[in-house]
Design an enzyme around this catalytic site. Structure first.
Site, PDB file in Angstrom:
ATOM      1  N   CYS A   1      -0.409   4.025   1.958  1.00 54.70           N
ATOM      2  CA  CYS A   1      -0.387   3.791   3.623  1.00 54.70           C
ATOM      3  C   CYS A   1       1.136   4.120   3.992  1.00 54.70           C
ATOM      4  O   CYS A   1       1.061   4.846   5.246  1.00 54.70           O
ATOM      5  CB  CYS A   1      -0.698   2.522   3.952  1.00 54.70           C
ATOM      6  SG  CYS A   1      -2.300   1.837   3.272  1.00 54.70           S
ATOM      7  N   ASP A   2       2.128   3.803   3.234  1.00 57.53           N
ATOM      8  CA  ASP A   2       3.355   3.733   3.744  1.00 57.53           C
ATOM      9  C   ASP A   2       4.327   4.642   3.027  1.00 57.53           C
ATOM     10  O   ASP A   2       5.465   4.824   3.422  1.00 57.53           O
ATOM     11  CB  ASP A   2       4.024   2.263   3.558  1.00 57.53           C
ATOM     12  CG  ASP A   2       3.196   1.249   4.434  1.00 57.53           C
ATOM     13  OD1 ASP A   2       2.508   1.712   5.428  1.00 57.53           O
ATOM     14  OD2 ASP A   2       3.028   0.206   3.851  1.00 57.53           O
TER      15      ASP A   2
ATOM     16  N   CYS B   1       0.757  -1.036  -0.025  1.00 58.97           N
ATOM     17  CA  CYS B   1      -0.007   0.261   0.203  1.00 58.97           C
ATOM     18  C   CYS B   1       0.866   1.301   0.117  1.00 58.97           C
ATOM     19  O   CYS B   1       1.562   1.535   1.185  1.00 58.97           O
ATOM     20  CB  CYS B   1      -0.882  -0.078   1.238  1.00 58.97           C
ATOM     21  SG  CYS B   1      -2.201   1.257   1.120  1.00 58.97           S
TER      22      CYS B   1
END
Length: 350
Positions: free
Chosen positions: A171-172, A168
């Site tokens: 997300c990261d 992701c």
């Protein structure tokens, strides 16, 4: 007596649904999943995909800061003592999920640590069967079992998860280890194009590794990626191994040509992003709930969480083939809880 609401799952959507139905005095019963080796290997242990991440920087309400005292005070000791030490940089994925779980329990949610292996929606009350114990009857059911990220299945992928291996970018991608360093994205569809383009905001360079000589992505998405000066495509190539060590995590990848299998190349990178799709966790439904063409649960009413079965609702990534974020999952968990509450009232189950 049947349970008023049974929630199946244990990610942000499930715990949000539990919190809202608990506060509505519906006394929900949550099957959070079992702690088994099978679930560990396929990434479906209790607490969902967020529990497989490290720092969470994009969930509102948790800026950078030291939460040690708050975590010690908020989470019951029997759970807290098995958690990893707090880093002092804000909330981590496992910490956030334990906080959600505890909040649901504080309001009265009953939690069973077991998988649901079968459901029967052919008659009402509905029947929910765990892997151990007797079936449970339910007036309303909220399905929030999520979707697991697809990986290539390399041992080195598993070794470096949370140490540079991710599924992701949103997300990261902004994490310090990825900033101003080369990164690798694996895939050739729209998701890979989106991930690669997004990562160029932070990376010095992004390699897309694709096994064919053309993308399967839509032309507009492919053209956008190919026009980005920070993106370099490694055509006709597959990942042979994710390279790294225990101190630094991912340091690169070794790719192998699909045209000449003896030809390999090592790429320096601090991150490896798998963008080869997600698999919704719906096998236990055995065809009783309508799915879309990607295999995700299909909402039947716009902006509502209703499934094709009256009184059965779906929330989170199991019904989301687009956003797949913790905040959108939690939001749809709230929606499912309100939809279930209103359905129970409308049908005389107050």
């Amino acid at each position: 007596m049947p349970e008023k609401v049974v929630v199946i799952g244990s990610g942000p959507a499930a715990w949000a649904a539990c919190i809202y139905t608990s506060r509505a005095n519906l006394e929900p019963l949550c099957f959070e999943g079992a702690v088994t080796e099978e679930n560990r290997l396929q990434g479906t242990l209790p607490l969902g995909q967020l529990a497989l991440t490290t720092e969470v920087e994009n969930y509102p309400g948790f800026p950078a800061g030291n939460l040690e005292s708050y975590l010690n005070d908020s989470i019951e000791e029997s759970k807290r003592k098995y958690m990893a030490p707090h880093t002092g940089h804000g909330v981590s994925g496992p910490e956030l999920m334990e906080l959600m779980r505890q909040q649901a329990k504080n309001f009265g949610t009953k939690v069973i640590t077991d998988d649901v292996v079968d459901v029967d929606f052919s008659s009402h009350p509905y029947k929910v069967t765990p892997s151990k114990g007797e079936p449970v009857e339910a007036l309303a059911v909220i399905i929030a079992t999520g979707a697991r990220a697809n990986y290539l299945g390399l041992d080195s992928e598993n070794r470096f998860k949370n140490m540079g291996v991710s599924a992701c970018a949103v997300c990261d991608g902004a994490m310090p280890r990825f900033r101003n360093h080369p990164l690798v994205v694996v895939g050739g569809g729209d998701s890979a194009m989106e991930e690669a383009s997004y990562l160029t905001k932070f990376a010095s360079k992004v390699y897309i590794v694709h096994r064919r000589d053309e993308f399967r992505a839509s032309k507009i998405m492919a053209d956008r990626a190919l026009a980005n000066e920070k993106i370099e495509v490694k055509w006709n190539s597959v990942i042979d191994e994710v390279l790294g060590n225990d101190e630094q995590g991912v340091t690169g990848v070794r790719i192998r040509s699909t045209v000449d299998e003896g030809q390999t190349e090592e790429l320096e990178a601090t991150g490896y992003f798998a963008a080869i799709g997600h698999t919704p966790n719906v096998n236990f439904l055995k065809g009783q709930i309508d799915l879309n063409d990607k295999g995700f649960i299909q909402w039947q009413v716009p902006f509502r969480t209703n499934t094709n079965v009256d009184g059965v609702f779906a929330a989170g990534d199991v019904a989301d083939d687009n956003y797949k974020q913790a905040i959108t999952a939690a939001g749809s968990g709230c929606m499912a809880a309100l939809d279930a509450e209103r359905w129970l009232v409308a049908n005389g189950y107050e």
